[in-house]
Design a protein around this motif. Structure first.
Motif, short mmCIF file in Angstrom:
data_model
loop_
_atom_site.label_atom_id
_atom_site.label_comp_id
_atom_site.label_asym_id
_atom_site.label_seq_id
_atom_site.Cartn_x
_atom_site.Cartn_y
_atom_site.Cartn_z
N GLY A 41 0.80 -1.22 0.00
CA GLY A 41 0.00 0.00 0.00
C GLY A 41 0.83 1.26 0.00
N LYS A 42 0.20 2.36 -0.33
CA LYS A 42 0.79 3.68 -0.24
C LYS A 42 2.02 3.92 -1.10
CE LYS A 42 -0.91 5.49 4.13
NZ LYS A 42 -0.55 5.64 5.53
N SER A 43 2.35 2.97 -1.98
CA SER A 43 3.42 3.31 -2.92
C SER A 43 2.74 3.35 -4.29
CB SER A 43 4.53 2.28 -2.84
OG SER A 43 4.74 1.69 -4.08
N SER A 44 3.40 3.88 -5.29
CA SER A 44 2.73 4.14 -6.54
C SER A 44 2.05 2.89 -7.12
CB SER A 44 3.71 4.70 -7.56
OG SER A 44 3.22 4.47 -8.86
N TYR A 45 0.75 2.95 -7.18
CA TYR A 45 -0.03 1.83 -7.67
C TYR A 45 0.31 1.55 -9.12
CZ TYR A 45 -4.08 -0.94 -8.99
OH TYR A 45 -4.88 -1.93 -9.47
N GLU A 46 0.42 2.62 -9.91
CA GLU A 46 0.68 2.45 -11.33
C GLU A 46 2.01 1.78 -11.63
OE1 GLU A 46 -0.59 6.37 -12.20
OE2 GLU A 46 -2.44 5.36 -11.64
N SER A 47 3.05 2.22 -10.91
CA SER A 47 4.34 1.62 -11.21
C SER A 47 4.33 0.14 -10.82
CB SER A 47 5.47 2.38 -10.53
OG SER A 47 5.66 1.93 -9.23
N GLN A 48 3.60 -0.19 -9.74
CA GLN A 48 3.50 -1.60 -9.38
C GLN A 48 2.77 -2.39 -10.45
OE1 GLN A 48 1.74 -1.78 -5.47
NE2 GLN A 48 3.59 -0.98 -4.48
N ALA A 49 1.68 -1.81 -10.96
CA ALA A 49 0.92 -2.50 -11.99
C ALA A 49 1.79 -2.75 -13.22
CB ALA A 49 -0.31 -1.68 -12.36
N LYS A 50 2.61 -1.75 -13.55
CA LYS A 50 3.49 -1.87 -14.70
C LYS A 50 4.52 -2.97 -14.49
CE LYS A 50 4.00 2.49 -17.13
NZ LYS A 50 4.75 3.74 -17.15
N GLN A 51 5.14 -2.95 -13.32
CA GLN A 51 6.14 -3.98 -13.01
C GLN A 51 5.53 -5.37 -13.09
OE1 GLN A 51 9.49 -3.80 -12.26
NE2 GLN A 51 9.36 -1.66 -12.86
N LEU A 52 4.29 -5.49 -12.62
CA LEU A 52 3.66 -6.80 -12.60
C LEU A 52 3.39 -7.33 -14.00
CD1 LEU A 52 1.20 -6.37 -9.62
CD2 LEU A 52 3.17 -7.87 -9.72
#
Ligand code: ADP
Ligand code: MG
Length: 494
Positions: free
Chosen positions: A107-118
């Motif tokens: 949580g609380k870290s950039s959701y978009e960058s996580q989605a991209k990495q995934l």
């Protein structure tokens, strides 16, 4: 020197990582856990903090990863973001030469960058339950191929009220899977969870006395609330630790203690649940690396975090749950080092002390308050330490730098760069093969590639004049200390 992990018939790339990490002999829990996990047996593992549980599950799980598969295969659930990051780092280090890609989702870290990495090839996802559910609902994570589930710090997940989330997540996972549950304590709710969602698990328990002898000394002081600030100062002066964590039950107490110490110009920082994620990460990282001496914290910081050798733990407030006490003092006397835990207890809190004594089966000894004379005598030595240099500690990832060079290439997805382009180019260099290439991360306009086996310099030199995908690219060295990288990660969260 031979590495006795070799007895498990591990893949040489894993042994190589363990050598660099200086894990030469398995801990008792590792000896018991690695063989059944290599054989895909469901396990419930109970052993105290600091016994080496992360590597115990990570080593066999990484050995069994199918590298070619694009979808995530392993899911690790942890109660806190800090722990997710820590487990990610540990797994990354162990899987480094096996080129295992690990992503932390929290949580609380950039959701978009996580989605991209995934979206990129990811073998392992380490996640807190809440954020993972966001990704499931937004279809930014694919759990259809998860073949291994690890529930780390299960007791803490339950205590923090994540049980519903954990169950929801499990319903999204394939039934045909390996499930591993780890916990420092075994409340009945955990038995329920394991009965419901695990396949005839084997229970592995390492009792505390099977571990190396306890080098933690525990004391308490009787002290009224209004005298605590003075006492904490006295304790720091007479004990004069290289570093210490001071635990409080409330944010208010954290603020008060921190303010007092700040005024005296001690090197102190605080951490509590109301702080921004990036600030918490920065404080944790700085403390881990020895950039300041005293950390004042609520229980947020207590759980699972692997901080090397904190010589003193102070419970400024006695915790109301005996389990919290065990977790807090678990930050000291790790990996066979000596440690000291001191608790402040007011009159009306003595029943908490009784509960802790019963729970730990150990009578904490009472100390008399130090006299002002004793404190005064100790003050000069204490003052010397305050003005002496701090011992800066390097992270575990640090040793890898010799072996591995990370290169940055000035091209990425926007220019249709693919991993196969990078691999093709590098393998065309005389003396290089796919085995020398580590993790490749392709971002929008840049690409990071790790070159293994001390061949980084050669690749770096060659790529200055060798085109990649038909064009000469700007290639630079991206090696940074773990600390610099963490610091950068913090900045990108802003
Ligand atoms: P737990 O999850 O049981 O609390 P960790 O997995 O965090 O414990 O490990 C505790 C510490 O021991 C870490 O610093 C880790 O790097 C270290 N460690 C783990 N296994 C070994 C080993 N075989 N040899 C040396 N150090 C180890
Ligand atoms: Mg752990």
């Amino acid at each position: 020197m031979s590495n006795s992990f070799q007895n498990f018939n591990l893949n040489p790339n894993i042994i190589k990582s363990l050598d660099v990490l200086n894990y030469n002999v398995p801990t008792p829990i590792q000896s018991r856990v690695i063989p059944p996990l290599l054989n895909h047996r469901d396990l419930v593992i109970k052993s105290k903090t600091g016994s080496g549980k992360t590597a115990a599950f990570s080593i066999p799980i990484i050995q069994n990863i199918k590298w070619d598969k694009r979808e995530p295969q392993v899911l690790v659930l942890t109660p806190t973001r800090e722990l997710a990051i820590q487990v990610k780092e540990d797994m990354f280090n162990i899987g480094r030469f096996s080129r295992i890609k690990v992503e932390a989702v929290y949580g609380k870290s950039s959701y978009e960058s996580q989605a991209k990495q995934l979206k990129q090839r990811t073998h392992v996802i380490v996640s807190t339950p809440g954020r993972l559910i966001d990704h499931i609902e937004n279809k930014t994570v694919d759990l259809s191929q998860i073949s291994t589930l690890v529930i780390d710090e299960a007791d803490e997940l339950l205590r923090m009220g994540f049980i519903d989330e954990v169950e929801r997540i499990i319903h999204f996972l394939p039934l045909e899977r390996l499930t591993v549950l780890l916990s420092a304590t075994m409340p009945t709710d955990i038995e329920k969870l394991s009965n419901l969602y695990m396949n005839n698990p084997e229970l592995i328990v390492i009792e505390d006395d099977e571990l190396t002898e306890n080098k933690l000394t525990q004391y308490y002081y009787e002290v009224e609330q209004k005298d605590k600030l003075k006492l904490i100062d006295d304790v720091l002066i007479i004990r004069n630790p290289e570093s210490a964590i001071i635990f409080c039950n409330t944010k208010q107490a954290v603020d008060d203690v921190c303010e007092m110490m700040d005024e005296k110009e001690y090197l102190v920082h605080k951490i509590h649940g109301d702080m921004e994620q990036k600030d918490r990460l920065k404080v944790m990282n700085d403390f881990k690396h020895g950039l300041f001496r005293y950390l004042v914290a609520t229980d947020v910081a207590a759980r699972g975090l692997d901080i090397d050798s904190v010589s003193l733990i102070v419970n400024y407030d006695i915790p109301y749950h005996a389990e919290s006490y065990v977790h807090r003092i678990g930050r000291s006397a790790r990996a066979g080092k000596e440690g000291l835990a001191i608790s402040f207890i007011s009159n009306r809190e003595s029943h908490y002390l009784d509960q802790i004594n019963t729970y730990t089966n150990h009578d904490i000894m009472m100390l008399e308050r130090p006299t002002q004379e004793v404190v005064n005598q100790a003050f000069e030595v204490f003052q010397n330490r305050q003005t002496s240099d701090l011992v800066i500690k390097m992270g575990k990832g640090f040793e890898f730098k010799e072996e591995i060079m990370k290169l940055h290439i000035n091209a990425g997805k926007k220019t249709k760069m693919r991993a196969s382009d990078i691999v093709g180019t590098i393998c065309a260099i005389p003396g290089l093969s796919a085995k020398d290439i580590g993790v490749i991360t392709i971002l929008d306009i840049s690409t990071f590639v790790e070159i293994l086996n001390k061949k980084g310099e050669l690749v770096f030199e060659t790529l200055q004049t060798m085109p990649i995908k038909g064009r000469l690219r700007v290639v630079s060295k991206a090696n940074k200390t773990e600390y610099e990288l963490a610091d950068e990660a913090n900045k990108t969260l802003e």
